[in-house]
Enzyme design. Structure first.
Site, PDB file in Angstrom:
ATOM      1  CG  HIS A 159      16.113   1.970  -5.005  1.00  0.00           C
ATOM      2  ND1 HIS A 159      16.424   3.067  -4.226  1.00  0.00           N
ATOM      3  CD2 HIS A 159      17.300   1.538  -5.513  1.00  0.00           C
ATOM      4  CE1 HIS A 159      17.721   3.300  -4.296  1.00  0.00           C
ATOM      5  NE2 HIS A 159      18.279   2.378  -5.061  1.00  0.00           N
ATOM      6  CB  SER A 286     -11.575 -11.010   4.644  1.00  0.00           C
ATOM      7  OG  SER A 286     -12.627 -10.075   4.750  1.00  0.00           O
ATOM      8  CE  LYS A 292      -7.526  -9.455   1.284  1.00  0.00           C
ATOM      9  NZ  LYS A 292      -7.917  -8.346   2.155  1.00  0.00           N
ATOM     10  CD  GLU A 299      -0.856  -8.697   7.230  1.00  0.00           C
ATOM     11  OE1 GLU A 299      -1.115  -8.096   6.193  1.00  0.00           O
ATOM     12  OE2 GLU A 299      -1.738  -9.223   7.930  1.00  0.00           O
TER      13      GLU A 299
END
Ligand code: ARG
Length: 466
Positions: A159, A286, A292, A299
């Site tokens: 979880h 970024s 970043k 992804e």
């Protein structure tokens, strides 16, 4: 004699297809990649025709020489593909006929329907082998990280809540299991591909006396004993696309696996976890925020997994409700199959590259796994060893957790007197349950994350992956 129209099927037509129709119906822009398989199929077919006396040996040899020449041009990127000629089969046949007159006999006892089915089976055998190799390479990259960080412990999660401690290697070995099942699935798909449809013709075979087994054997459609394997029903052979669905399904499930791995790694690379550092080479920055470092490769792996599922779905819907046998709809089977192949192969390489370049922040892992709450179950097991029923033990440890929370201290920071009050079976040695290395050593059963078992799995994977 009927006028030779441009298309090989032009005899009964008085007008050629509209330009729009040609653009709409062509498949050569994507099926040209079947050329090596199409040529291999044509060589085997013409060898068979010569064997049964439908063409001469001289004609066969001329056809073979012509096909070899075309293959060389295709490989060198010099072959001129023409959309007007629809597909890979007609492009090659027409080019061959221009060079070799005997090529007019090549399509004897053959249809594009059994031809394309044969090409695709050869193609899928090769695709499965390639993906199998990519899977093994990704597995090796994972194994290397496990070997390099063999002593690292991290919290395991259920979880997405801290559950119990595991060796990082144990977590990584879970991925190896997943990919190993994928490899098996691709081997199974390759086995299902290993039946030769040649000789099925358009739908109902041929009246000519051919030798299907000969062609099958020449193309390597043989069982482990070397006996030829030919499809057993001509109608099924030209319309069956189960194999493509199975292949796309194996790709989609592999995608589900690398997508789950990607998600773990994305979490681990976040500031909140910081268990790992991803390689710059597989991350991007970024355009706005200078600090970043984004896990783009992972992804994209997650995103590509969706695309692989889409391809599987496309194929299932494509075939659903189609009447037997061949229908032109089936030409649309190739883009999703090719895409699943290409993307799965690429994704596995990117996965391997990203994993090979990651580093483990051992201190961060150690800090996270030092959370004594991870061993609450061990404390319950302690009580079980003192003959407390597990349900009672679970309840007692729950009360201990609650007490520690109320006092804002770690589970192992409570006094003996305090826990003794919760349950009389707690002895002075209760706190030893929180000794992490002892706790790990108690996990001795097969498949568990104890050090002896993890060492065993290291050996097993090293043996499997060579
Ligand atoms: N390009 C076609 C395909 O991929 C080849 C088979 C064509 N057969 C036919 N009867 N038109 O499906």
């Amino acid at each position: 004699m009927a006028k030779q129209a441009q298309a090989t099927w032009g005899g009964r037509f008085s007008a050629g297809p509209a330009g729009l129709m040609l653009r709409f119906s062509e498949s050569v822009s994507f099926d040209h990649r079947l050329a090596p398989f199409d040529i291999a199929g044509s060589k085997a077919h013409s060898a068979m025709l010569a064997k049964v006396g439908l063409i001469s040996r001289k004609e066969r040899d001329a056809i073979h020489r012509g096909l070899d020449g075309i293959l060389r041009e295709v490989r060198a990127g010099k072959f001129k593909w023409q959309t007007e000629l629809e597909d890979v089969h007609m492009n090659i046949e027409q080019a061959l006929t221009k060079r070799v007159p005997a090529a007019a006999k090549l399509h004897t006892a053959r249809s594009r329907n059994d031809q394309v089915a044969t090409d695709m089976r050869l193609y899928l055998k090769a695709a499965c082998a390639e993906i199998g190799a990519n899977l093994a390479a990704a597995q090796r990259a994972i194994l290397k990280v496990a070997v390099k960080n063999g002593a690292v412990l991290i919290p395991g999660y259920t979880h997405l809540q801290r559950a119990q401690p595991v060796f990082l290697a144990h977590h990584l070995f879970a991925y190896l299991e997943m990919l190993q099942r994928d490899a098996k699935r691709f081997a199974t798909v390759a086995d299902h591909a290993n039946w030769c449809p040649l000789g099925s013709g358009a739908i109902a075979g041929t009246t000519l006396r051919i030798d299907r087994e000969f062609a099958a054997e020449a193309l390597g459609f043989v069982d482990t004993a070397g006996r030829p394997r030919v499809t057993q029903n001509s109608m099924d052979a030209v319309s069956d696309r189960d194999l493509y669905v199975e292949f796309a399904s194996a790709c989609a499930l592999t995608g589900v696996h690398f997508s789950r791995m990607a998600e773990d790694l994305i979490l681990w690379a976040s500031q909140e976890f910081k268990f790992i550092e991803l390689p710059d080479a597989f991350c991007t920055g970024s355009s706005l925020m200078p600090q970043k470092k984004n896990p783009d490769s992972l992804e994209l792996l997650r995103g590509k997994a969706a695309r692989l599922q889409g391809n599987l779905h496309t194929l299932l819907v494509l075939v659903k409700g189609l009447p037997l046998t061949y229908n032109r709809d089936l030409q649309e089977d190739k883009p999703p199959v090719f895409d699943s192949h290409d993307q799965t192969a690429l994704c596995l390489q990117v996965l391997a590259g990203t994993i090979a370049g990651l580093t483990v922040h051992k201190k961060k892992c150690a800090a996270a796994v030092a959370d004594p709450a991870l061993l609450a179950t061990d404390l319950a097991d302690y009580l079980v060893r003192k003959h407390v029923p597990f349900r009672t033990a679970h309840h007692a440890v729950g009360a201990v957790v609650k007490l520690a929370e109320q006092k804002c201290v770690g589970l192992n920071q409570l006094s003996f007197a305090e826990v003794k009050q919760v349950h009389p079976a707690f002895g002075r040695d209760w706190v030893q349950s929180f000794d992490l290395s002892k706790a790990m050593a108690r996990r001795t059963g097969t498949g568990m994350p104890g050090p002896a078992q993890v060492a065993r799995q290291f050996k097993r994977w090293q043996k499997i992956l060579g």
